[in-house]
Design a protein around this motif. Structure first.
Motif, PDB file in Angstrom:
ATOM      1  N   ALA A 260     -23.437  77.617 131.085  1.00  0.00           N
ATOM      2  CA  ALA A 260     -23.604  77.887 129.649  1.00  0.00           C
ATOM      3  C   ALA A 260     -22.235  77.982 128.982  1.00  0.00           C
ATOM      4  CB  ALA A 260     -24.374  79.180 129.436  1.00  0.00           C
ATOM      5  N   PRO A 261     -22.100  77.516 127.731  1.00  0.00           N
ATOM      6  CA  PRO A 261     -20.804  77.606 127.049  1.00  0.00           C
ATOM      7  C   PRO A 261     -20.433  79.047 126.734  1.00  0.00           C
ATOM      8  CG  PRO A 261     -22.511  76.775 125.575  1.00  0.00           C
ATOM      9  CD  PRO A 261     -23.126  76.828 126.938  1.00  0.00           C
ATOM     10  N   ALA A 262     -19.197  79.243 126.337  1.00  0.00           N
ATOM     11  CA  ALA A 262     -18.668  80.592 126.136  1.00  0.00           C
ATOM     12  C   ALA A 262     -19.350  81.343 124.999  1.00  0.00           C
ATOM     13  CB  ALA A 262     -17.159  80.520 125.884  1.00  0.00           C
ATOM     14  N   ASN A 263     -19.966  80.614 124.069  1.00  0.00           N
ATOM     15  CA  ASN A 263     -20.608  81.278 122.932  1.00  0.00           C
ATOM     16  C   ASN A 263     -22.090  81.565 123.176  1.00  0.00           C
ATOM     17  OD1 ASN A 263     -21.214  78.527 122.861  1.00  0.00           O
ATOM     18  ND2 ASN A 263     -21.506  78.516 120.639  1.00  0.00           N
ATOM     19  N   VAL A 264     -22.489  81.655 124.448  1.00  0.00           N
ATOM     20  CA  VAL A 264     -23.874  81.962 124.805  1.00  0.00           C
ATOM     21  C   VAL A 264     -23.912  83.182 125.716  1.00  0.00           C
ATOM     22  CG1 VAL A 264     -25.951  81.157 125.992  1.00  0.00           C
ATOM     23  CG2 VAL A 264     -24.643  79.572 124.573  1.00  0.00           C
ATOM     24  N   ILE A 265     -24.775  84.133 125.391  1.00  0.00           N
ATOM     25  CA  ILE A 265     -25.064  85.276 126.260  1.00  0.00           C
ATOM     26  C   ILE A 265     -26.452  85.056 126.845  1.00  0.00           C
ATOM     27  CG2 ILE A 265     -25.465  87.762 126.391  1.00  0.00           C
ATOM     28  CD1 ILE A 265     -23.612  88.063 123.948  1.00  0.00           C
ATOM     29  N   VAL A 266     -26.536  85.007 128.161  1.00  0.00           N
ATOM     30  CA  VAL A 266     -27.824  84.884 128.847  1.00  0.00           C
ATOM     31  C   VAL A 266     -28.078  86.184 129.597  1.00  0.00           C
ATOM     32  CG1 VAL A 266     -29.163  83.657 130.588  1.00  0.00           C
ATOM     33  CG2 VAL A 266     -27.617  82.392 129.077  1.00  0.00           C
ATOM     34  N   GLN A 267     -29.192  86.838 129.273  1.00  0.00           N
ATOM     35  CA  GLN A 267     -29.537  88.103 129.922  1.00  0.00           C
ATOM     36  C   GLN A 267     -31.054  88.216 129.985  1.00  0.00           C
ATOM     37  OE1 GLN A 267     -27.001  91.514 129.008  1.00  0.00           O
ATOM     38  NE2 GLN A 267     -28.833  92.799 128.808  1.00  0.00           N
ATOM     39  N   ARG A 268     -31.579  88.588 131.148  1.00  0.00           N
ATOM     40  CA  ARG A 268     -33.043  88.608 131.328  1.00  0.00           C
ATOM     41  C   ARG A 268     -33.703  89.590 130.382  1.00  0.00           C
ATOM     42  NH1 ARG A 268     -37.255  87.485 130.931  1.00  0.00           N
ATOM     43  NH2 ARG A 268     -38.962  87.200 132.402  1.00  0.00           N
ATOM     44  N   TYR A 269     -33.194  90.805 130.316  1.00  0.00           N
ATOM     45  CA  TYR A 269     -33.750  91.816 129.416  1.00  0.00           C
ATOM     46  C   TYR A 269     -32.675  92.217 128.420  1.00  0.00           C
ATOM     47  CZ  TYR A 269     -37.382  92.049 132.941  1.00  0.00           C
ATOM     48  OH  TYR A 269     -38.392  91.719 133.811  1.00  0.00           O
ATOM     49  N   VAL A 270     -33.010  92.187 127.159  1.00  0.00           N
ATOM     50  CA  VAL A 270     -32.056  92.520 126.103  1.00  0.00           C
ATOM     51  C   VAL A 270     -32.629  93.645 125.242  1.00  0.00           C
ATOM     52  CG1 VAL A 270     -31.182  90.158 126.049  1.00  0.00           C
ATOM     53  CG2 VAL A 270     -32.984  90.847 124.459  1.00  0.00           C
ATOM     54  N   PRO A 271     -31.767  94.418 124.590  1.00  0.00           N
ATOM     55  CA  PRO A 271     -32.243  95.473 123.672  1.00  0.00           C
ATOM     56  C   PRO A 271     -32.650  94.850 122.330  1.00  0.00           C
ATOM     57  CG  PRO A 271     -29.860  95.478 123.756  1.00  0.00           C
ATOM     58  CD  PRO A 271     -30.306  94.444 124.744  1.00  0.00           C
ATOM     59  N   GLN A 272     -33.808  94.223 122.317  1.00  0.00           N
ATOM     60  CA  GLN A 272     -34.202  93.361 121.200  1.00  0.00           C
ATOM     61  C   GLN A 272     -34.176  94.083 119.859  1.00  0.00           C
ATOM     62  OE1 GLN A 272     -37.179  90.339 121.912  1.00  0.00           O
ATOM     63  NE2 GLN A 272     -38.349  91.014 120.125  1.00  0.00           N
ATOM     64  N   LEU A 273     -34.758  95.258 119.781  1.00  0.00           N
ATOM     65  CA  LEU A 273     -34.812  95.960 118.489  1.00  0.00           C
ATOM     66  C   LEU A 273     -33.430  96.363 118.000  1.00  0.00           C
ATOM     67  CD1 LEU A 273     -38.007  98.179 118.790  1.00  0.00           C
ATOM     68  CD2 LEU A 273     -37.634  96.224 117.290  1.00  0.00           C
ATOM     69  N   ASP A 274     -32.538  96.683 118.913  1.00  0.00           N
ATOM     70  CA  ASP A 274     -31.171  97.015 118.506  1.00  0.00           C
ATOM     71  C   ASP A 274     -30.392  95.777 118.096  1.00  0.00           C
ATOM     72  OD1 ASP A 274     -31.498  99.771 119.019  1.00  0.00           O
ATOM     73  OD2 ASP A 274     -31.128  99.456 121.145  1.00  0.00           O
ATOM     74  N   LEU A 275     -30.753  94.634 118.674  1.00  0.00           N
ATOM     75  CA  LEU A 275     -30.051  93.386 118.360  1.00  0.00           C
ATOM     76  C   LEU A 275     -30.449  92.806 117.002  1.00  0.00           C
ATOM     77  CD1 LEU A 275     -29.987  91.270 121.649  1.00  0.00           C
ATOM     78  CD2 LEU A 275     -28.026  91.903 120.240  1.00  0.00           C
ATOM     79  N   LEU A 276     -31.721  92.915 116.664  1.00  0.00           N
ATOM     80  CA  LEU A 276     -32.234  92.182 115.506  1.00  0.00           C
ATOM     81  C   LEU A 276     -31.496  92.471 114.199  1.00  0.00           C
ATOM     82  CD1 LEU A 276     -36.050  92.140 116.290  1.00  0.00           C
ATOM     83  CD2 LEU A 276     -34.477  90.202 116.251  1.00  0.00           C
ATOM     84  N   PRO A 277     -31.032  93.691 113.925  1.00  0.00           N
ATOM     85  CA  PRO A 277     -30.271  93.887 112.673  1.00  0.00           C
ATOM     86  C   PRO A 277     -29.000  93.056 112.578  1.00  0.00           C
ATOM     87  CG  PRO A 277     -31.003  95.994 113.559  1.00  0.00           C
ATOM     88  CD  PRO A 277     -31.279  94.965 114.610  1.00  0.00           C
ATOM     89  N   HIS A 278     -28.527  92.528 113.698  1.00  0.00           N
ATOM     90  CA  HIS A 278     -27.301  91.728 113.707  1.00  0.00           C
ATOM     91  C   HIS A 278     -27.572  90.227 113.742  1.00  0.00           C
ATOM     92  CE1 HIS A 278     -25.189  95.494 114.662  1.00  0.00           C
ATOM     93  NE2 HIS A 278     -26.154  95.703 115.536  1.00  0.00           N
ATOM     94  N   VAL A 279     -28.842  89.839 113.786  1.00  0.00           N
ATOM     95  CA  VAL A 279     -29.231  88.453 114.019  1.00  0.00           C
ATOM     96  C   VAL A 279     -29.510  87.738 112.697  1.00  0.00           C
ATOM     97  CG1 VAL A 279     -31.105  87.040 114.978  1.00  0.00           C
ATOM     98  CG2 VAL A 279     -30.085  88.865 116.349  1.00  0.00           C
ATOM     99  N   ASP A 280     -29.146  86.449 112.627  1.00  0.00           N
ATOM    100  CA  ASP A 280     -29.365  85.653 111.420  1.00  0.00           C
ATOM    101  C   ASP A 280     -30.618  84.789 111.492  1.00  0.00           C
ATOM    102  OD1 ASP A 280     -26.810  86.218 109.840  1.00  0.00           O
ATOM    103  OD2 ASP A 280     -26.012  85.611 111.791  1.00  0.00           O
ATOM    104  N   ALA A 281     -31.025  84.394 112.693  1.00  0.00           N
ATOM    105  CA  ALA A 281     -32.236  83.593 112.861  1.00  0.00           C
ATOM    106  C   ALA A 281     -32.736  83.772 114.294  1.00  0.00           C
ATOM    107  CB  ALA A 281     -31.982  82.115 112.575  1.00  0.00           C
ATOM    108  N   VAL A 282     -34.024  83.499 114.492  1.00  0.00           N
ATOM    109  CA  VAL A 282     -34.658  83.669 115.803  1.00  0.00           C
ATOM    110  C   VAL A 282     -35.371  82.380 116.177  1.00  0.00           C
ATOM    111  CG1 VAL A 282     -36.511  84.873 117.054  1.00  0.00           C
ATOM    112  CG2 VAL A 282     -34.928  86.174 115.604  1.00  0.00           C
TER     113      VAL A 282
END
Length: 379
Positions: A260-282
């Motif tokens: 994966a390129p450097a601008n990709v984070i791959v993680q099986r479980y993520v803190p989705q609700l904590d992440l979403l305020p920082h996200v621009d699109a899903v």
């Protein structure tokens, strides 16, 4: 007593109902597979593990994950649900004997809860998806008849003589704004909007990557059930990031991290609700929890539905102008990039998503769901 299947999305859907009941003074105990429940529930909840052997269930469920349409429907009804009921029923029975609950709240996949409730004469209610509230294949009565006969066979195998997939008291269906099942399977169905509750177990995550990102942030998730099917599209999203000026966060198996390129984070479980305020699109498959949580934060979506209620959720989002629908098996890098860029540059998608956000913020599905249960049971 809340009876949950070992399915993260379905556990998530039960949490607002359980929270609403607890807020109104009920003592709540969860019964299910503890390791699955602990992924969703924080330490304030009491959990009883059902124990049991899940090998047969896991095998047939894995097979069902690879199917779509009528073949998936048949596999779930004929093999997956009976195997899950058999695996859970002894543990649910022991919990009911120990706690003598006044009522059971049951996910519509957790048939062991209804079996035990019927055996003990305990009132029970169902939590379901919009798909679970709708008659499947409404133009094919022979399929409905087969489904009903199959459910009756499961009930009879456990000594129960009436239907166990639809509560005679109340069935609480959690649906997105603007979605209603047509036709409903029973007059006992009542509808609530999702409530997004933030208190979940902590998950480790490289937050410094988010805080230092200079471009847009894209979150990619295809849920926890269809783990095999979306690998190609997850790979497409990662490939898209190779010449994209932004950060891609993919909730995906760690094996996709290699290359994966450097601008990709791959993680099986993520803190989705904590992440979403920082996200621009899903980018998602249209699973209910990811869709409702994204809309609760006013985030537009690109949706490639696979099965179950996902097409209904995708249609609701697209019809409201809050997202773009993709074809699951035929989306290539260029099409995905085009959809993402449209979500980021056309402000109408964000405005429509923020419209959902306002509706969801003004509705208390947790409280309403608890009240519907209390009213139906006479509490």
């Amino acid at each position: 007593m809340v009876v949950a299947p070992p399915l993260t999305g379905h556990i998530n859907r039960l949490v607002p109902l359980a929270s609403g009941l607890r807020d109104r003074g009920a003592e709540v105990v969860w019964v299910g597979v503890e390791r699955m429940l602990r992924r969703v529930l924080n330490a304030s909840w009491r959990i009883v593990d059902v124990g049991g052997e899940f090998g047969r269930y896991e095998a047939v469920h894995q097979e069902a994950r690879r199917l779509r349409g009528i073949r998936r429907f048949k596999k779930l009804a004929q093999d997956v649900r009976p195997a899950l009921a058999k695996a859970m029923v002894t543990g649910v029975e022991a919990a009911a004997t120990s706690f003598s609950p006044h009522a059971l709240v049951i996910d519509h996949h957790a048939l062991a809860g209804a079996i035990v409730a019927e055996r003990h004469g305990i009132p029970w209610v169902t939590s379901t998806t919009v798909q679970g509230a709708t008659e499947p294949f409404p133009l094919a009565p022979e399929i409905r008849a087969w489904r009903d006969a199959n459910m009756s066979a499961i009930a009879h195998a456990h000594g129960v003589d009436r239907p166990i997939d639809v509560s005679p008291w109340v069935n609480v269906a959690t649906v997105l704004p603007g979605v209603r099942p047509v036709p409903p399977r029973s007059g006992t169905f009542r509808y609530i909007h999702p409530t997004v509750l933030r208190k979940r177990p902590p998950v480790s995550f490289p937050w410094e990557r988010v805080s230092t990102s200079n471009g847009p942030i894209l979150f990619v998730s295809f849920g926890t059930v269809n783990t095999d099917l979306p690998m190609q599209l997850l790979g497409t999203a990662i490939d898209m990031a190779r010449d994209w000026n932004g950060l891609v966060i993919a909730a995906a198996p760690e094996e996709l991290r290699a290359g994966a390129p450097a601008n990709v984070i791959v993680q099986r479980y993520v803190p989705q609700l904590d992440l979403l305020p920082h996200v621009d699109a899903v980018v998602s498959h249209g699973g209910f929890n990811t869709v409702s949580e994204s809309l609760a934060h006013g985030i537009p979506l690109a949706l490639a539905p696979i099965a179950d209620d996902q097409p209904l959720n995708a249609d609701a989002v697209v019809r409201a102008g809050a997202g773009i629908r993709l074809t699951f098996r035929r989306t290539e890098v260029a099409a995905l990039r085009s959809a993402v860029e449209a979500l980021l540059t056309d402000s109408s998608y964000r405005r429509a998503a923020e419209g959902f956000q306002q509706v969801l913020a003004g509705s208390d599905g947790s409280r309403r769901g608890a009240m519907l249960i209390e009213e139906a049971l006479g509490f």
